[in-house]
Design a protein around this motif. Structure first.
Motif, PDB file in Angstrom:
ATOM      1  N   TYR A  27       0.208  -1.641   0.298  1.00  0.00           N
ATOM      2  CA  TYR A  27      -0.192  -0.135   0.233  1.00  0.00           C
ATOM      3  C   TYR A  27       0.740   1.373  -0.028  1.00  0.00           C
ATOM      4  O   TYR A  27       2.037   1.435   0.188  1.00  0.00           O
ATOM      5  N   ASP A  28       0.848   2.216  -0.247  1.00  0.00           N
ATOM      6  CA  ASP A  28       0.838   3.939  -0.436  1.00  0.00           C
ATOM      7  C   ASP A  28       0.570   4.118   0.913  1.00  0.00           C
ATOM      8  O   ASP A  28      -0.714   4.440   1.011  1.00  0.00           O
ATOM      9  N   PRO A  29       1.027   4.724   2.560  1.00  0.00           N
ATOM     10  CA  PRO A  29       1.004   5.009   2.905  1.00  0.00           C
ATOM     11  C   PRO A  29       0.663   6.586   2.624  1.00  0.00           C
ATOM     12  O   PRO A  29      -1.031   7.124   4.057  1.00  0.00           O
ATOM     13  N   ALA A  30       0.136   7.529   1.804  1.00  0.00           N
ATOM     14  CA  ALA A  30      -0.469   8.092   1.341  1.00  0.00           C
ATOM     15  C   ALA A  30      -1.830   8.521   1.484  1.00  0.00           C
ATOM     16  O   ALA A  30      -2.552   8.692   1.612  1.00  0.00           O
ATOM     17  N   GLN A  31      -1.786   6.944   0.032  1.00  0.00           N
ATOM     18  CA  GLN A  31      -3.385   6.696   0.278  1.00  0.00           C
ATOM     19  C   GLN A  31      -4.137   6.394   1.157  1.00  0.00           C
ATOM     20  O   GLN A  31      -5.164   6.612   1.539  1.00  0.00           O
ATOM     21  N   VAL A  32      -3.342   5.484   2.710  1.00  0.00           N
ATOM     22  CA  VAL A  32      -4.319   5.561   3.831  1.00  0.00           C
ATOM     23  C   VAL A  32      -3.998   6.218   4.168  1.00  0.00           C
ATOM     24  O   VAL A  32      -5.632   6.207   4.631  1.00  0.00           O
ATOM     25  N   ARG A  33      -3.426   7.144   4.412  1.00  0.00           N
ATOM     26  CA  ARG A  33      -3.723   8.182   5.510  1.00  0.00           C
ATOM     27  C   ARG A  33      -5.443   8.873   4.973  1.00  0.00           C
ATOM     28  O   ARG A  33      -6.121   9.193   5.831  1.00  0.00           O
ATOM     29  N   ILE A  34      -5.323   8.729   3.856  1.00  0.00           N
ATOM     30  CA  ILE A  34      -6.414  10.348   3.411  1.00  0.00           C
ATOM     31  C   ILE A  34      -8.218   8.947   3.016  1.00  0.00           C
ATOM     32  O   ILE A  34      -9.117   9.095   3.414  1.00  0.00           O
ATOM     33  N   SER A  35      -7.689   7.635   3.623  1.00  0.00           N
ATOM     34  CA  SER A  35      -8.466   7.004   2.768  1.00  0.00           C
ATOM     35  C   SER A  35      -8.700   5.720   3.804  1.00  0.00           C
ATOM     36  O   SER A  35      -9.724   4.659   3.759  1.00  0.00           O
ATOM     37  N   ARG A  36      -7.974   5.908   5.201  1.00  0.00           N
ATOM     38  CA  ARG A  36      -8.517   4.476   5.624  1.00  0.00           C
ATOM     39  C   ARG A  36     -10.170   4.299   6.480  1.00  0.00           C
ATOM     40  O   ARG A  36      -9.740   2.895   6.621  1.00  0.00           O
ATOM     41  N   LEU A  37     -10.666   5.350   6.942  1.00  0.00           N
ATOM     42  CA  LEU A  37     -11.787   4.935   7.058  1.00  0.00           C
ATOM     43  C   LEU A  37     -12.867   4.180   6.127  1.00  0.00           C
ATOM     44  O   LEU A  37     -13.771   2.989   6.138  1.00  0.00           O
TER      45      LEU A  37
END
Length: 106
Positions: A27-37
């Motif tokens: 995963y891309d950490p930046a993408q997870v920060r935005i979309s985690r929920l």
């Protein structure tokens, strides 16, 4: 979804990143920060609808696949377009002209 709890160490996971790491999903950490929920919501929905295999390795593989699919649903796409959360399913925004607003006094 109770079958997920049969996986060793699953109850110790506390974040989307921890789940992604546990199941070996790149995963891309930046993408997870935005979309985690949204990712975890989609994962939860998929788990609720899945029939669990009898054997533990099959359960792990199924959960890993469902999490990877949930992550991919939001990878590089605006959250608004993919989310099933109700906040993104409202009607078009309403415009209220400034002249229609009144001052409220206590």
């Amino acid at each position: 979804m109770e079958w997920l709890e049969s996986l060793e160490g699953i109850e110790e996971l506390e974040s989307a990143e921890a789940f992604l790491d546990y199941f070996g999903v790149a995963y891309d950490p930046a993408q997870v920060r935005i979309s985690r929920l949204h990712i975890m919501h989609r994962f939860h929905q998929a788990l609720c609808g899945a029939a669990a295999p009898e054997e533990l390795p099959g359960r792990h593989a199924l959960a890993a696949r469902l999490l990877a699919e949930a992550y991919q649903a939001f990878a590089g796409i605006p959250v608004r377009e993919q989310s099933s959360l109700r906040v993104y399913q409202r009607l078009e925004p309403q415009f209220v002209p400034l002249s229609a607003l009144r001052e409220v006094r206590p």
